[in-house]
Write a protein that holds these residues in place. Structure first.
Motif, PDB file in Angstrom:
ATOM      1  N   LEU A 177       0.814  -1.210   0.000  1.00 14.15           N
ATOM      2  CA  LEU A 177       0.000   0.000   0.000  1.00 14.15           C
ATOM      3  C   LEU A 177       0.852   1.267   0.000  1.00 14.15           C
ATOM      4  CD1 LEU A 177      -2.676  -1.192   2.586  1.00 14.15           C
ATOM      5  CD2 LEU A 177      -2.828  -1.263   0.089  1.00 14.15           C
ATOM      6  N   GLY A 178       2.005   1.200  -0.655  1.00 12.39           N
ATOM      7  CA  GLY A 178       2.894   2.365  -0.761  1.00 12.39           C
ATOM      8  C   GLY A 178       3.830   2.551   0.411  1.00 12.39           C
ATOM      9  N   ILE A 179       3.731   1.689   1.416  1.00 12.19           N
ATOM     10  CA  ILE A 179       4.586   1.774   2.598  1.00 12.19           C
ATOM     11  C   ILE A 179       5.650   0.690   2.494  1.00 12.19           C
ATOM     12  CG2 ILE A 179       4.665   1.605   5.114  1.00 12.19           C
ATOM     13  CD1 ILE A 179       1.644   2.370   5.069  1.00 12.19           C
ATOM     14  N   LYS A 180       6.912   1.087   2.670  1.00 11.49           N
ATOM     15  CA  LYS A 180       8.017   0.132   2.598  1.00 11.49           C
ATOM     16  C   LYS A 180       8.470  -0.174   4.027  1.00 11.49           C
ATOM     17  CE  LYS A 180      12.647  -0.504   0.724  1.00 11.49           C
ATOM     18  NZ  LYS A 180      13.747   0.141  -0.006  1.00 11.49           N
ATOM     19  N   ILE A 181       8.524  -1.471   4.355  1.00 19.15           N
ATOM     20  CA  ILE A 181       8.919  -1.906   5.697  1.00 19.15           C
ATOM     21  C   ILE A 181      10.103  -2.857   5.583  1.00 19.15           C
ATOM     22  CG2 ILE A 181       8.178  -3.062   7.810  1.00 19.15           C
ATOM     23  CD1 ILE A 181       5.260  -2.573   6.732  1.00 19.15           C
ATOM     24  N   GLU A 182      11.152  -2.557   6.306  1.00 18.13           N
ATOM     25  CA  GLU A 182      12.303  -3.458   6.383  1.00 18.13           C
ATOM     26  C   GLU A 182      12.359  -3.961   7.819  1.00 18.13           C
ATOM     27  OE1 GLU A 182      17.103  -3.625   5.527  1.00 18.13           O
ATOM     28  OE2 GLU A 182      15.934  -1.932   4.771  1.00 18.13           O
ATOM     29  N   ARG A 183      12.072  -5.244   7.985  1.00 22.95           N
ATOM     30  CA  ARG A 183      12.068  -5.842   9.318  1.00 22.95           C
ATOM     31  C   ARG A 183      13.480  -6.323   9.662  1.00 22.95           C
ATOM     32  NH1 ARG A 183       6.837  -5.496  10.259  1.00 22.95           N
ATOM     33  NH2 ARG A 183       5.278  -6.234   8.786  1.00 22.95           N
ATOM     34  N   ASN A 184      13.924  -5.997  10.863  1.00 23.59           N
ATOM     35  CA  ASN A 184      15.250  -6.398  11.357  1.00 23.59           C
ATOM     36  C   ASN A 184      16.388  -5.927  10.461  1.00 23.59           C
ATOM     37  OD1 ASN A 184      14.169  -7.894  13.605  1.00 23.59           O
ATOM     38  ND2 ASN A 184      13.558  -9.442  12.117  1.00 23.59           N
ATOM     39  N   PRO A 185      16.449  -4.638  10.128  1.00 24.05           N
ATOM     40  CA  PRO A 185      17.580  -4.186   9.306  1.00 24.05           C
ATOM     41  C   PRO A 185      18.883  -4.375  10.081  1.00 24.05           C
ATOM     42  CG  PRO A 185      16.441  -2.314  10.247  1.00 24.05           C
ATOM     43  CD  PRO A 185      15.619  -3.528  10.578  1.00 24.05           C
ATOM     44  N   PRO A 186      19.977  -4.647   9.376  1.00 26.40           N
ATOM     45  CA  PRO A 186      21.257  -4.803  10.080  1.00 26.40           C
ATOM     46  C   PRO A 186      21.697  -3.484  10.707  1.00 26.40           C
ATOM     47  CG  PRO A 186      21.578  -4.875   7.702  1.00 26.40           C
ATOM     48  CD  PRO A 186      20.096  -4.826   7.944  1.00 26.40           C
ATOM     49  N   GLU A 187      22.398  -3.587  11.805  1.00 27.16           N
ATOM     50  CA  GLU A 187      22.897  -2.388  12.490  1.00 27.16           C
ATOM     51  C   GLU A 187      23.746  -1.531  11.559  1.00 27.16           C
ATOM     52  OE1 GLU A 187      23.018   0.405  15.289  1.00 27.16           O
ATOM     53  OE2 GLU A 187      21.870  -1.442  15.526  1.00 27.16           O
ATOM     54  N   SER A 188      24.461  -2.182  10.631  1.00 22.43           N
ATOM     55  CA  SER A 188      25.287  -1.421   9.683  1.00 22.43           C
ATOM     56  C   SER A 188      24.437  -0.475   8.833  1.00 22.43           C
ATOM     57  CB  SER A 188      26.088  -2.372   8.785  1.00 22.43           C
ATOM     58  OG  SER A 188      25.209  -3.220   8.055  1.00 22.43           O
ATOM     59  N   LYS A 189      23.233  -0.891   8.460  1.00 21.19           N
ATOM     60  CA  LYS A 189      22.356  -0.024   7.669  1.00 21.19           C
ATOM     61  C   LYS A 189      21.851   1.137   8.524  1.00 21.19           C
ATOM     62  CE  LYS A 189      18.567   0.307   4.508  1.00 21.19           C
ATOM     63  NZ  LYS A 189      17.705  -0.405   3.580  1.00 21.19           N
ATOM     64  N   LEU A 190      21.476   0.850   9.771  1.00 17.13           N
ATOM     65  CA  LEU A 190      21.015   1.909  10.663  1.00 17.13           C
ATOM     66  C   LEU A 190      22.113   2.940  10.888  1.00 17.13           C
ATOM     67  CD1 LEU A 190      19.078  -0.248  13.307  1.00 17.13           C
ATOM     68  CD2 LEU A 190      18.148   0.954  11.297  1.00 17.13           C
ATOM     69  N   THR A 191      23.341   2.466  11.040  1.00 17.15           N
ATOM     70  CA  THR A 191      24.487   3.363  11.224  1.00 17.15           C
ATOM     71  C   THR A 191      24.723   4.185   9.965  1.00 17.15           C
ATOM     72  OG1 THR A 191      25.500   1.837  12.786  1.00 17.15           O
ATOM     73  CG2 THR A 191      26.955   3.454  11.747  1.00 17.15           C
ATOM     74  N   GLN A 192      24.676   3.548   8.803  1.00 15.24           N
ATOM     75  CA  GLN A 192      24.881   4.245   7.531  1.00 15.24           C
ATOM     76  C   GLN A 192      23.852   5.368   7.342  1.00 15.24           C
ATOM     77  OE1 GLN A 192      24.173   1.738   4.133  1.00 15.24           O
ATOM     78  NE2 GLN A 192      24.918   3.247   2.669  1.00 15.24           N
TER      79      GLN A 192
END
Length: 142
Positions: free
Chosen positions: A52-67
């Motif tokens: 429905l136009g919403i993108k959800i990434e479940r359990n993203p790696p910490e490296s992505k959150l840091t980036q």
């Protein structure tokens, strides 16, 4: 008949070595066979959903959150409640706590988001948030 060993890799756990009995040798003494599974650390699985136009990434790696610099973004929170919302800009958020059903306007369906989800809401989306567990999140508008 030889016993079998089925190993399962669980996130953030190590596999184990197991000894299993095998048929007796010709002398009648039981033989032991060592079954060794690789000792590797399984990574948490990341799942990306777009609904429905919403993108959800479940359990993203910490490296992505840091980036992305997520931990430096401002925080927002709310108790269990239900309210309408319109996104005047694209929002990316990371839920630290909470559980929400988002009902985009014009749709009979909802999207569920929860703690540990990295979510992108598109600019211009109107929806209703139904917060069942109080939310604490980092957010960024573009």
């Amino acid at each position: 008949m030889a016993s079998s060993f089925v190993g399962t890799l669980l996130p953030n756990h190590f596999t184990q070595t197991k000894h299993s009995a095998v048929p007796a040798s010709r002398s009648g003494a039981p033989r032991r066979r060592r079954v060794h599974l690789a000792t590797t650390r399984a990574e948490t699985m990341t799942t990306v959903i777009e609904k429905l136009g919403i993108k959800i990434e479940r359990n993203p790696p910490e490296s992505k959150l840091t980036q992305l610099g997520v931990r430096q973004w401002p925080k927002w929170g709310c108790p269990p409640s239900k309210f309408p919302w319109t996104y005047e800009a694209k929002e990316t958020c990371y839920l630290l706590e909470g559980k929400v059903k988002v009902f985009p306007s014009g749709s009979n369906e909802s999207v569920e988001i929860a703690a540990g989800d990295l979510v992108v809401f598109p600019k211009g989306m109107s929806c209703t948030w139904d917060v069942s567990v109080g939310v604490d999140k980092h957010y960024n508008f573009e």
